[in-house]
Design an enzyme around this catalytic site. Structure first.
Site, PDB file in Angstrom:
ATOM      1  N   ARG A 111      56.048  60.100  49.851  1.00 61.10           N
ATOM      2  CA  ARG A 111      55.697  59.013  49.119  1.00 61.10           C
ATOM      3  C   ARG A 111      56.840  58.444  48.486  1.00 61.10           C
ATOM      4  O   ARG A 111      56.450  57.100  47.984  1.00 61.10           O
ATOM      5  CB  ARG A 111      54.336  59.375  48.037  1.00 61.10           C
ATOM      6  N   TYR A 138      46.042  32.676  51.706  1.00 56.06           N
ATOM      7  CA  TYR A 138      45.499  33.731  52.513  1.00 56.06           C
ATOM      8  C   TYR A 138      44.320  34.024  52.007  1.00 56.06           C
ATOM      9  O   TYR A 138      44.136  34.534  50.830  1.00 56.06           O
ATOM     10  CB  TYR A 138      46.550  34.532  52.947  1.00 56.06           C
ATOM     11  N   ASP A 154      54.566  33.755  49.575  1.00 55.79           N
ATOM     12  CA  ASP A 154      54.337  34.647  50.484  1.00 55.79           C
ATOM     13  C   ASP A 154      54.999  33.820  51.919  1.00 55.79           C
ATOM     14  O   ASP A 154      54.554  32.503  52.241  1.00 55.79           O
ATOM     15  CB  ASP A 154      52.846  34.395  50.940  1.00 55.79           C
ATOM     16  N   LYS A 193      52.728  40.056  61.009  1.00 56.38           N
ATOM     17  CA  LYS A 193      52.676  39.033  61.990  1.00 56.38           C
ATOM     18  C   LYS A 193      54.134  38.941  62.826  1.00 56.38           C
ATOM     19  O   LYS A 193      54.367  39.669  63.454  1.00 56.38           O
ATOM     20  CB  LYS A 193      52.505  37.918  61.031  1.00 56.38           C
TER      21      LYS A 193
HETATM   22  C1  LIG Z   1      47.786  38.325  57.226  1.00 58.94           C
HETATM   23  C2  LIG Z   1      48.352  37.647  56.000  1.00 58.94           C
HETATM   24  C3  LIG Z   1      48.488  38.494  54.940  1.00 58.94           C
HETATM   25  C4  LIG Z   1      47.832  39.606  54.899  1.00 58.94           C
HETATM   26  O1  LIG Z   1      48.639  40.827  55.546  1.00 58.94           O
HETATM   27  P1  LIG Z   1      48.058  42.274  56.169  1.00 58.94           P
HETATM   28  O2  LIG Z   1      49.433  42.739  56.894  1.00 58.94           O
HETATM   29  O3  LIG Z   1      47.032  41.724  57.389  1.00 58.94           O
HETATM   30  O4  LIG Z   1      47.597  42.931  55.105  1.00 58.94           O
HETATM   31  C5  LIG Z   1      49.104  37.746  53.935  1.00 58.94           C
HETATM   32  N1  LIG Z   1      49.426  36.634  53.859  1.00 58.94           N
HETATM   33  C6  LIG Z   1      49.413  36.003  54.826  1.00 58.94           C
HETATM   34  C7  LIG Z   1      50.018  34.528  54.916  1.00 58.94           C
HETATM   35  C8  LIG Z   1      48.989  36.361  56.046  1.00 58.94           C
HETATM   36  O5  LIG Z   1      48.733  35.739  57.399  1.00 58.94           O
END
Ligand SMILES: *Cc1c(COP(=O)(O)O)cnc(C)c1O
Length: 355
Positions: free
Chosen positions: A49, A100, A171, A196
């Site tokens: 961890r 998001y 983000d 992504k």
């Molecule tokens: C998908 C997404 C998230 C969340 O990420 P996960 O890997 O699905 O937990 C956060 N911010 C944006 C812009 C996203 O497209």
């Protein structure tokens, strides 16, 4: 034989060359999947961890691309959660109303528990957001936003936040460090859903926070150890494998997106084509609201109807099918995540489905 470090600032070179085991005879090129819950005592890791060489390799590469210290997480939402945990009790967070949906849900949840106050803003209204920074602890934003594709004036917002001592987290999932580097623009933190573009093959859930300041990174990795939201070794391996090819994937996806936005612009079945001029997400507002958009989605053959984005495959989704999506997003908005197929095939399929 020892490593001969080669210094480069080119993302293509960093993505391919970093995060590898030392070059010794018979060493593998890639950091293996280290399946280990525990390590022999006396070192820095000790327990699964607290660290794993497979995560560390991914963190080395993403940290170099973003220009900071990277802490990886089990998902993007776990990374977001760790950042929000830095906000002091009763603090204020500014975030775009079109963040998001998972980010909004996290803010709402914490607000309901009396943990913090969330101020949702129109991120394109630079003056209003700058003024709101006056009594905020964290300015959180995305640019471009998901799925409205609004672009914020990052230097102006960062300057306003700095003037008030407000921490800034961006983000960077949509832009990736190749198209936008939040830390170089003055932000404290860049946050990613590595699920992504970074991993890029629709087979991994992973997230990351990259901090400009190593002591903040340490705080965040402390949160990770406490929450246990650690990435798995196999996922880390796959995400790094994806990251190696991000520059070429994104180049193709972006070229396809740009061309599709051009070909679809002015189509009589569309009210609007939104493309911020970079990246590989295009949002279409289909005439006829939810019904018109759903019928369009039912007719595509090559494009896959699915949520999420950033994979090699082209996908599309009517965002308002999710009750949690902001009511200010048009019912007929279909978000396209443009992949790597031939652009003529992608265009033909969309044009046929639009009728
Ligand atoms: C998908 C997404 C998230 C969340 O990420 P996960 O890997 O699905 O937990 C956060 N911010 C944006 C812009 C996203 O497209």
């Amino acid at each position: 034989m020892t490593d001969r470090p080669f210094h480069s600032s080119h993302a293509e070179t960093l993505a391919v060359s970093l995060g590898r085991p030392p070059r010794e005879p018979d060493a593998p090129f890639n950091e293996p999947v280290h399946l280990a819950s525990t390590f022999v005592a006396g070192g820095e890791r000790e327990y699964g961890r607290y660290g794993n060489p497979s995560w560390a390799a991914f963190e080395t590469v993403l940290g170099a691309l973003e220009g900071g210290t990277c802490v990886s997480f089990a998902s993007g939402i776990a990374a977001i959660s760790a950042v929000l945990d830095l906000v002091p009790h009763g603090g204020t967070v500014i975030a775009p109303r079109h963040s998001y949906t998972g980010t909004i849900a996290q803010l709402r949840d914490r607000e309901a528990a009396g943990r913090l106050r969330a101020l949702l803003v129109d991120v394109t209204d630079t003056a209003a957001v700058a003024e709101a920074c006056g009594d905020a602890d964290l300015l959180w934003f995305e640019s471009p936003t998901n799925p409205a594709l609004e672009v914020a004036d990052i230097p102006a917002l960062v300057a306003a936040a700095r003037a008030h001592g407000t921490m800034v987290a961006i983000d960077n999932t949509f832009a990736t460090p190749l198209l936008q580097q939040p830390l170089a623009l003055g932000a404290d933190l860049a946050v990613h859903s590595a699920t992504k573009y970074l991993a890029g093959h629709s087979d991994v859930l992973m997230g990351a926070v990259v901090a400009a300041d190593a002591s903040v990174a340490e705080q965040i990795s402390g949160r990770r150890a406490l929450s246990g939201a650690v990435p798995a070794p196999l996922e880390s391996y796959l995400a790094l494998r994806g990251l190696r090819t991000l520059p070429v994937r994104l180049e193709r996806a972006q070229a396809n997106a740009r061309e599709l936005a051009r070909r679809l612009d002015g189509h009589p079945a569309l009210e609007e084509v939104r493309y911020p001029g970079f990246g590989a997400i295009v949002s279409l507002v289909v005439r006829g609201g939810a019904e018109g958009a759903d019928a369009f989605i039912d007719r595509v053959q090559l494009w896959i109807h699915a949520t999420s984005l950033g994979g090699v495959e082209s996908t599309l989704e009517r965002r308002r099918r999710w009750p949690s999506e902001a009511p200010t997003i048009p019912e007929g908005l279909v978000r396209l995540s443009v992949g790597l197929e031939h652009v003529d095939d992608l265009a033909d399929d969309l044009l046929a489905a639009l009728g």
